[in-house]
Design a protein around this motif. Structure first.
Motif, PDB file in Angstrom:
ATOM      1  N   LEU A 250      71.922 -13.392   2.778  1.00 31.10           N
ATOM      2  CA  LEU A 250      72.184 -12.625   1.558  1.00 31.10           C
ATOM      3  C   LEU A 250      71.637 -13.334   0.327  1.00 31.10           C
ATOM      4  O   LEU A 250      71.174 -12.696  -0.621  1.00 31.10           O
ATOM      5  N   ASN A 251      71.693 -14.646   0.344  1.00 33.16           N
ATOM      6  CA  ASN A 251      71.177 -15.417  -0.781  1.00 33.16           C
ATOM      7  C   ASN A 251      69.647 -15.368  -0.847  1.00 33.16           C
ATOM      8  O   ASN A 251      69.062 -15.389  -1.936  1.00 33.16           O
ATOM      9  N   ASP A 252      69.000 -15.273   0.324  1.00 32.76           N
ATOM     10  CA  ASP A 252      67.536 -15.335   0.384  1.00 32.76           C
ATOM     11  C   ASP A 252      66.850 -13.971   0.306  1.00 32.76           C
ATOM     12  O   ASP A 252      65.668 -13.899  -0.058  1.00 32.76           O
TER      13      ASP A 252
ATOM     14  N   SER B 175      55.785  -5.459   4.166  1.00 26.28           N
ATOM     15  CA  SER B 175      56.643  -6.579   3.790  1.00 26.28           C
ATOM     16  C   SER B 175      55.906  -7.903   3.946  1.00 26.28           C
ATOM     17  O   SER B 175      55.048  -8.046   4.815  1.00 26.28           O
ATOM     18  N   ARG B 176      56.281  -8.862   3.110  1.00 28.87           N
ATOM     19  CA  ARG B 176      55.729 -10.212   3.236  1.00 28.87           C
ATOM     20  C   ARG B 176      56.830 -11.252   3.434  1.00 28.87           C
ATOM     21  O   ARG B 176      56.580 -12.443   3.449  1.00 28.87           O
ATOM     22  N   LYS B 177      58.083 -10.770   3.586  1.00 27.64           N
ATOM     23  CA  LYS B 177      59.223 -11.656   3.793  1.00 27.64           C
ATOM     24  C   LYS B 177      59.871 -11.357   5.141  1.00 27.64           C
ATOM     25  O   LYS B 177      60.317 -10.244   5.391  1.00 27.64           O
ATOM     26  N   VAL B 178      59.913 -12.374   6.004  1.00 27.16           N
ATOM     27  CA  VAL B 178      60.500 -12.218   7.330  1.00 27.16           C
ATOM     28  C   VAL B 178      61.589 -13.280   7.513  1.00 27.16           C
ATOM     29  O   VAL B 178      61.398 -14.446   7.141  1.00 27.16           O
ATOM     30  N   PHE B 179      62.706 -12.852   8.098  1.00 26.64           N
ATOM     31  CA  PHE B 179      63.814 -13.768   8.346  1.00 26.64           C
ATOM     32  C   PHE B 179      64.230 -13.666   9.818  1.00 26.64           C
ATOM     33  O   PHE B 179      64.379 -12.569  10.358  1.00 26.64           O
TER      34      PHE B 179
ATOM     35  N   LEU C  72      75.091  -5.329   4.918  1.00 27.70           N
ATOM     36  CA  LEU C  72      74.208  -4.862   3.854  1.00 27.70           C
ATOM     37  C   LEU C  72      74.743  -3.594   3.204  1.00 27.70           C
ATOM     38  O   LEU C  72      74.623  -3.407   1.984  1.00 27.70           O
ATOM     39  N   GLN C  73      75.337  -2.736   3.999  1.00 26.44           N
ATOM     40  CA  GLN C  73      75.943  -1.536   3.432  1.00 26.44           C
ATOM     41  C   GLN C  73      77.091  -1.912   2.499  1.00 26.44           C
ATOM     42  O   GLN C  73      77.258  -1.322   1.430  1.00 26.44           O
ATOM     43  N   GLU C  74      77.859  -2.902   2.899  1.00 29.72           N
ATOM     44  CA  GLU C  74      79.001  -3.326   2.094  1.00 29.72           C
ATOM     45  C   GLU C  74      78.575  -3.912   0.759  1.00 29.72           C
ATOM     46  O   GLU C  74      79.242  -3.697  -0.261  1.00 29.72           O
ATOM     47  N   VAL C  75      77.461  -4.659   0.760  1.00 32.96           N
ATOM     48  CA  VAL C  75      77.011  -5.286  -0.489  1.00 32.96           C
ATOM     49  C   VAL C  75      76.060  -4.391  -1.276  1.00 32.96           C
ATOM     50  O   VAL C  75      75.589  -4.762  -2.348  1.00 32.96           O
ATOM     51  N   GLY C  76      75.763  -3.210  -0.730  1.00 27.13           N
ATOM     52  CA  GLY C  76      74.963  -2.240  -1.476  1.00 27.13           C
ATOM     53  C   GLY C  76      73.464  -2.403  -1.368  1.00 27.13           C
ATOM     54  O   GLY C  76      72.736  -1.962  -2.264  1.00 27.13           O
TER      55      GLY C  76
ATOM     56  N   ARG D   5      84.777 -14.433   4.879  1.00 27.19           N
ATOM     57  CA  ARG D   5      84.169 -13.130   4.628  1.00 27.19           C
ATOM     58  C   ARG D   5      82.898 -12.956   5.442  1.00 27.19           C
ATOM     59  O   ARG D   5      82.742 -11.968   6.141  1.00 27.19           O
ATOM     60  N   TYR D   6      81.994 -13.910   5.358  1.00 29.08           N
ATOM     61  CA  TYR D   6      80.765 -13.850   6.152  1.00 29.08           C
ATOM     62  C   TYR D   6      80.481 -15.233   6.726  1.00 29.08           C
ATOM     63  O   TYR D   6      80.940 -16.247   6.191  1.00 29.08           O
ATOM     64  N   SER D   7      79.683 -15.249   7.780  1.00 30.95           N
ATOM     65  CA  SER D   7      79.292 -16.524   8.380  1.00 30.95           C
ATOM     66  C   SER D   7      78.287 -17.240   7.482  1.00 30.95           C
ATOM     67  O   SER D   7      77.721 -16.653   6.554  1.00 30.95           O
ATOM     68  N   SER D   8      78.054 -18.510   7.772  1.00 34.86           N
ATOM     69  CA  SER D   8      77.105 -19.281   6.966  1.00 34.86           C
ATOM     70  C   SER D   8      75.701 -18.701   7.071  1.00 34.86           C
ATOM     71  O   SER D   8      74.946 -18.696   6.094  1.00 34.86           O
TER      72      SER D   8
END
Length: 210
Positions: free
Chosen positions: A68-70, A144-148, A94-98, A59-62
């Motif tokens: 998505l988990n973070d 924002s204070r979260k960067v990935f 992101l659109q798919e997971v809402g 479904r998605y890559s690692s």
């Protein structure tokens, strides 16, 4: 090495008598795969060669699963990716997971970029996906204070610049940066080379994917 291993595996299956009760037919997509090799696969799994279950990708890559988990669900966040296609793909996920999101990438007009940025700032739970190098000079993202980072960037200074987008005057909280990388890859080799040639930015956490 990989081709040699695959050829050995192919010769192993070809040397074995295929199950007689299974049809002698190939795969309509994997046309180069001998039918008797597929017969062994069908015998082991119980699946037909053209079954959707055998051709459907993960479904998605690692990396995407880790992201998505973070990703926080209760505050804004920023994601950097090198390739434009990666930015568009993340937007589709992101659109798919809402999850609400906006994108900045090369090829957008100035009005499109400004509209995307304003949309992100209006939603306090949105994700801003940025193609590395597409952000305008001086862009401030202190909301924002979260960067990935979806991968280590070629130069450490680029990663520090991504951090500095959020860590600027007006930022009232600590900024965290997480960078995903694949082990035993060009990404991990780049990080190893950095250890020998420069100091590590303590503000960036490098997360290896297993």
């Amino acid at each position: 090495m990989a081709n040699s291993t695959a050829n050995c595996g192919m010769r192993f299956f070809l040397s074995m008598e295929p199950p007689k009760e299974l049809a002698q037919r190939g795969h309509r997509q994997l046309t180069a795969m001998p039918w008797n090799v597929l017969a062994h696969f069908r015998a082991a799994t119980g699946l037909e060669p053209n079954s959707p279950k055998t051709t459907k990708p993960a479904r998605y890559s690692s990396k995407v699963n880790a992201l998505l988990n973070d990703l926080p669900r209760d505050e804004r966040s920023v994601v950097f990716a090198v390739a434009k296609q990666a930015v568009l793909h993340l937007g589709a996920v992101l659109q798919e997971v809402g999850l609400p999101y906006s994108c900045l990438f090369t090829g957008q007009t100035r009005n499109q970029s400004q509209a995307a940025l304003q949309e992100w700032k209006r939603n306090d739970k949105s994700v801003l996906i940025i193609q590395t190098g597409a952000a305008a000079s001086g862009l401030t993202l202190t909301e924002s204070r979260k960067v990935f980072l979806m991968e280590p960037l070629e130069y450490q200074e680029e990663e520090e610049q991504a951090y500095a987008r959020c860590h600027r005057y007006g930022q009232g909280q600590d900024v965290s940066v997480k960078c995903y990388y694949c082990p035993v890859s060009i990404e991990s080799r780049l990080l190893e080379w950095r250890k020998e040639s420069s100091s590590k930015n303590k503000n960036i956490v490098y997360a290896s994917l297993h």
